[in-house]
Design a protein around this motif. Structure first.
Motif, PDB file in Angstrom:
ATOM      1  N   GLY A 377     -16.391  10.274   1.053  1.00  0.00           N
ATOM      2  CA  GLY A 377     -17.658   9.577   1.283  1.00  0.00           C
ATOM      3  C   GLY A 377     -17.523   8.082   1.514  1.00  0.00           C
ATOM      4  N   MET A 378     -16.297   7.582   1.662  1.00  0.00           N
ATOM      5  CA  MET A 378     -16.152   6.137   1.882  1.00  0.00           C
ATOM      6  C   MET A 378     -16.641   5.752   3.280  1.00  0.00           C
ATOM      7  SD  MET A 378     -12.666   4.932   0.007  1.00  0.00           S
ATOM      8  CE  MET A 378     -12.241   5.525  -1.631  1.00  0.00           C
ATOM      9  N   LYS A 379     -17.168   4.518   3.349  1.00  0.00           N
ATOM     10  CA  LYS A 379     -17.725   4.002   4.606  1.00  0.00           C
ATOM     11  C   LYS A 379     -17.071   2.651   4.925  1.00  0.00           C
ATOM     12  CE  LYS A 379     -21.005   7.117   5.438  1.00  0.00           C
ATOM     13  NZ  LYS A 379     -21.770   7.594   4.336  1.00  0.00           N
ATOM     14  N   GLU A 380     -17.546   2.016   5.987  1.00  0.00           N
ATOM     15  CA  GLU A 380     -16.921   0.773   6.453  1.00  0.00           C
ATOM     16  C   GLU A 380     -16.860  -0.302   5.359  1.00  0.00           C
ATOM     17  OE1 GLU A 380     -18.933   2.633   8.249  1.00  0.00           O
ATOM     18  OE2 GLU A 380     -18.706   2.313  10.414  1.00  0.00           O
ATOM     19  N   THR A 381     -17.916  -0.422   4.549  1.00  0.00           N
ATOM     20  CA  THR A 381     -17.906  -1.470   3.514  1.00  0.00           C
ATOM     21  C   THR A 381     -16.743  -1.234   2.530  1.00  0.00           C
ATOM     22  OG1 THR A 381     -19.562  -0.149   2.383  1.00  0.00           O
ATOM     23  CG2 THR A 381     -20.341  -2.145   3.468  1.00  0.00           C
ATOM     24  N   ASP A 382     -16.455   0.033   2.271  1.00  0.00           N
ATOM     25  CA  ASP A 382     -15.343   0.345   1.359  1.00  0.00           C
ATOM     26  C   ASP A 382     -13.991  -0.003   2.004  1.00  0.00           C
ATOM     27  OD1 ASP A 382     -17.171   1.617  -0.544  1.00  0.00           O
ATOM     28  OD2 ASP A 382     -17.398   3.092   1.062  1.00  0.00           O
ATOM     29  N   MET A 383     -13.963   0.011   3.354  1.00  0.00           N
ATOM     30  CA  MET A 383     -12.721  -0.345   4.045  1.00  0.00           C
ATOM     31  C   MET A 383     -12.397  -1.826   3.849  1.00  0.00           C
ATOM     32  SD  MET A 383     -11.740   2.526   5.132  1.00  0.00           S
ATOM     33  CE  MET A 383     -12.670   3.241   3.803  1.00  0.00           C
ATOM     34  N   VAL A 384     -13.432  -2.631   3.687  1.00  0.00           N
ATOM     35  CA  VAL A 384     -13.203  -4.070   3.449  1.00  0.00           C
ATOM     36  C   VAL A 384     -12.505  -4.234   2.089  1.00  0.00           C
ATOM     37  CG1 VAL A 384     -14.295  -6.336   3.280  1.00  0.00           C
ATOM     38  CG2 VAL A 384     -15.283  -4.605   4.798  1.00  0.00           C
ATOM     39  N   ARG A 385     -13.006  -3.537   1.096  1.00  0.00           N
ATOM     40  CA  ARG A 385     -12.379  -3.614  -0.246  1.00  0.00           C
ATOM     41  C   ARG A 385     -10.962  -3.072  -0.212  1.00  0.00           C
ATOM     42  NH1 ARG A 385     -16.112  -0.795  -4.665  1.00  0.00           N
ATOM     43  NH2 ARG A 385     -14.489  -1.413  -6.128  1.00  0.00           N
ATOM     44  N   LEU A 386     -10.801  -1.947   0.503  1.00  0.00           N
ATOM     45  CA  LEU A 386      -9.487  -1.310   0.563  1.00  0.00           C
ATOM     46  C   LEU A 386      -8.470  -2.203   1.276  1.00  0.00           C
ATOM     47  CD1 LEU A 386      -7.745   1.148   0.031  1.00  0.00           C
ATOM     48  CD2 LEU A 386      -8.726   2.254   2.045  1.00  0.00           C
ATOM     49  N   ALA A 387      -8.901  -2.805   2.382  1.00  0.00           N
ATOM     50  CA  ALA A 387      -7.996  -3.697   3.130  1.00  0.00           C
ATOM     51  C   ALA A 387      -7.561  -4.852   2.242  1.00  0.00           C
ATOM     52  CB  ALA A 387      -8.695  -4.214   4.385  1.00  0.00           C
ATOM     53  N   SER A 388      -8.491  -5.363   1.460  1.00  0.00           N
ATOM     54  CA  SER A 388      -8.171  -6.486   0.581  1.00  0.00           C
ATOM     55  C   SER A 388      -7.135  -6.051  -0.475  1.00  0.00           C
ATOM     56  CB  SER A 388      -9.462  -6.993  -0.061  1.00  0.00           C
ATOM     57  OG  SER A 388      -9.158  -7.755  -1.193  1.00  0.00           O
ATOM     58  N   LEU A 389      -7.293  -4.853  -1.015  1.00  0.00           N
ATOM     59  CA  LEU A 389      -6.351  -4.373  -2.044  1.00  0.00           C
ATOM     60  C   LEU A 389      -4.956  -4.135  -1.445  1.00  0.00           C
ATOM     61  CD1 LEU A 389      -8.814  -1.943  -3.856  1.00  0.00           C
ATOM     62  CD2 LEU A 389      -7.802  -4.014  -4.825  1.00  0.00           C
ATOM     63  N   ILE A 390      -4.930  -3.578  -0.219  1.00  0.00           N
ATOM     64  CA  ILE A 390      -3.638  -3.359   0.447  1.00  0.00           C
ATOM     65  C   ILE A 390      -2.968  -4.711   0.724  1.00  0.00           C
ATOM     66  CG2 ILE A 390      -2.558  -2.535   2.611  1.00  0.00           C
ATOM     67  CD1 ILE A 390      -4.771  -0.333   2.660  1.00  0.00           C
ATOM     68  N   ASP A 391      -3.777  -5.644   1.221  1.00  0.00           N
ATOM     69  CA  ASP A 391      -3.268  -6.973   1.557  1.00  0.00           C
ATOM     70  C   ASP A 391      -2.721  -7.684   0.320  1.00  0.00           C
ATOM     71  OD1 ASP A 391      -3.044  -9.347   3.290  1.00  0.00           O
ATOM     72  OD2 ASP A 391      -4.607 -10.147   1.960  1.00  0.00           O
ATOM     73  N   ARG A 392      -3.461  -7.615  -0.772  1.00  0.00           N
ATOM     74  CA  ARG A 392      -3.000  -8.278  -2.009  1.00  0.00           C
ATOM     75  C   ARG A 392      -1.693  -7.653  -2.495  1.00  0.00           C
ATOM     76  NH1 ARG A 392      -7.970  -8.135  -6.027  1.00  0.00           N
ATOM     77  NH2 ARG A 392      -6.362  -8.659  -7.547  1.00  0.00           N
ATOM     78  N   THR A 393      -1.598  -6.326  -2.369  1.00  0.00           N
ATOM     79  CA  THR A 393      -0.375  -5.636  -2.815  1.00  0.00           C
ATOM     80  C   THR A 393       0.824  -6.097  -1.982  1.00  0.00           C
ATOM     81  OG1 THR A 393      -1.738  -3.722  -3.351  1.00  0.00           O
ATOM     82  CG2 THR A 393       0.635  -3.357  -3.234  1.00  0.00           C
ATOM     83  N   ILE A 394       0.641  -6.124  -0.683  1.00  0.00           N
ATOM     84  CA  ILE A 394       1.761  -6.487   0.194  1.00  0.00           C
ATOM     85  C   ILE A 394       2.165  -7.947  -0.031  1.00  0.00           C
ATOM     86  CG2 ILE A 394       2.465  -6.770   2.629  1.00  0.00           C
ATOM     87  CD1 ILE A 394       0.856  -4.225   3.259  1.00  0.00           C
TER      88      ILE A 394
END
Ligand SMILES: Cc1ncc(COP(=O)(O)O)c(C=O)c1O
Length: 434
Positions: A377-394
């Motif tokens: 059920g994730m949508k575009e707004t959740d992709m913003v959060r996810l991208a941020s978490l991936i970016d912080r990890t890397i």
């Protein structure tokens, strides 16, 4: 979640196995799964897998079995074939192939003689599959292979593919990939195949669900034969379907699948394919398939603005490739392992036009996909959060050599904070939601 009755039956009888199932259920709930070839099958698909169809043997095809007692299995297989034909618009279908690799082998052996046949397909490190002629697969050992690749912009160059095909004259021309983020022009592939007298094969394992939902153009009527797994974007059980344009082709493929390669069909799996095809024909699935692509596009854009190298500049389907060596001087494997540590599960992957250091086990990239998280059920707004978490990890990873036992993190506390945020994001969505 698995049906509670089924779970309780298992719990009563086999605690050890039940514990493992529960742990896997929990993992799939608490982690963010970005492997583009995975999904969450619906409770109905899982229920069909657990039916009495698992008890029945039936080598052969409907009306032509080697065993008695096929009154229901014949009806089942015919029904599932009809659903496959209706959903994908092809006039012939085989639903017995046990998975994607045997389905492709079935097609090759239907039309080619070992050590004589010629196959042209995408190279593995540019996004092709092992069964598209890799030397470690029998497909690369039994047949003469010419591999094509992406151009310097990481996309297919149809004129170059045509030039190579005219020179090589393959018997089978394959398109359809494991790690290619762009649309496939089936019309062009069909034209090239006809020009060189080859059978055209589209292995749409990855994008079958997108095709079914109208989020990717269809191979019909351009490609002669289509293979696909049913467990990726199509969200069914682990199995495969083969479609063919004419009866003679289908007859050869049927014979190649059984008795050529396999024994009895797995009727419980065929039942579950039927359920998945029924679901894929629904308006809700149309929305799902378009949301998968919208989420992948958004995730790609958000990663790009944060300085990540998105292979080919973005995506038009359900997956993304990041070249983490180009953007962060990191090996793909280190990034994939680190992301799993914070609860984001994906795979390291080769990328086209990579550095000289790239090897299949030490590639320069990672591969991310949105089918599973979109099912949740994730949508575009959740992709913003996810991208941020991936970016912080890397960005929290050390570059250069790391000695044995040394932490790969620049900051261990930051890794713990990210892991908590990932868990919070994941668990705020159910593991199956329409
Ligand atoms: C394009 C493609 N073809 C075939 C397969 C093989 O499918 P299976 O693993 O079910 O044999 C895959 C699996 O990832 C795939 O991506």
């Amino acid at each position: 979640m698995l049906d509670q009755t089924i779970l309780s039956i298992l719990k009563e009888q086999d605690q050890q196995l039940f514990d493992l199932v529960l742990r896997e259920e929990t993992r799939q709930h608490e982690q963010i799964r970005l492997i583009p070839s995975e999904n969450y099958a619906s409770p109905a698909v899982k229920a069909a897998l657990a039916t009495s169809f698992t008890n029945k043997y039936g080598e052969g095809y409907p009306g032509r079995r080697y065993y008695q007692g096929q009154v229901n299995t014949d009806a089942l297989e015919l029904m599932v074939i009809e659903r496959a034909k209706a959903l994908f618009g092809y006039p012939h279908a085989n639903v017995q192939a046990l998975s994607g690799a045997p389905a492709n082998l079935g097609v090759y052996t239907a039309f080619l003689k070992p050590f004589e046949g010629k196959i042209m397909a995408m190279r593995l490190d540019h996004g092709g599959h092992l069964t598209h002629g890799s030397p470690v697969s029998v497909t690369g050992q039994w047949f003469e292979i010419l591999s094509y690749g992406c151009n310097e912009n990481d996309v297919l160059d149809y004129e170059e593919i045509r030039r190579q095909a005219l020179e090589f004259k393959p018997d089978v021309l394959v398109c359809g990939y494991t790690a290619y983020p762009r649309l496939i022009d089936f019309e062009k592939f069909g034209e090239i195949a006809r020009e060189v007298g080859a059978i055209s094969l589209a292995d749409v394992s990855h994008i079958a669900g997108l095709i079914a939902g109208g989020a990717h153009p269809s191979p019909w009527p351009h490609m002669d034969v289509v293979t696909f797994t049913t467990h990726k974007t199509l969200r069914g059980p682990r199995a495969a379907i083969i479609l063919a344009k004419d009866a003679d082709m289908m007859d050869r493929i049927d014979k190649a699948v059984f008795p050529g390669l396999q024994g009895g069909p797995h009727f419980n799996t065929i039942a579950a394919i039927g359920v998945a095809l029924g679901e894929a024909a629904s308006p809700a699935f149309k929305d799902y398939s378009h949301q998968v692509v919208a989420n992948a596009k958004k995730l790609g854009e958000e990663l790009k603005v944060r300085g990540h190298h998105v292979v080919s500049g973005g995506t038009e389907n359900h997956l993304l490739l990041l070249d983490v060596r180009k953007s962060h001087k990191l090996p793909g494997k280190r990034v994939a392992v680190a992301l799993e540590e914070v609860g984001i599960v994906l795979n390291f992957n080769t990328v086209p036009n990579a550095s000289d250091r790239q090897k299949p086990l030490f590639p320069d990239g990672i591969r991310l996909g949105t089918p599973s998280i979109t099912t949740r059920g994730m949508k575009e707004t959740d992709m913003v959060r996810l991208a941020s978490l991936i970016d912080r990890t890397i960005n929290n990873l050390k570059t250069g050599k790391i000695s044995e036992g040394e932490s790969a993190w620049k900051d261990d506390d930051e890794a713990v904070t990210i892991a908590a945020a990932v868990r919070e994001l994941a668990t705020s969505f159910p593991t199956f939601a329409w």
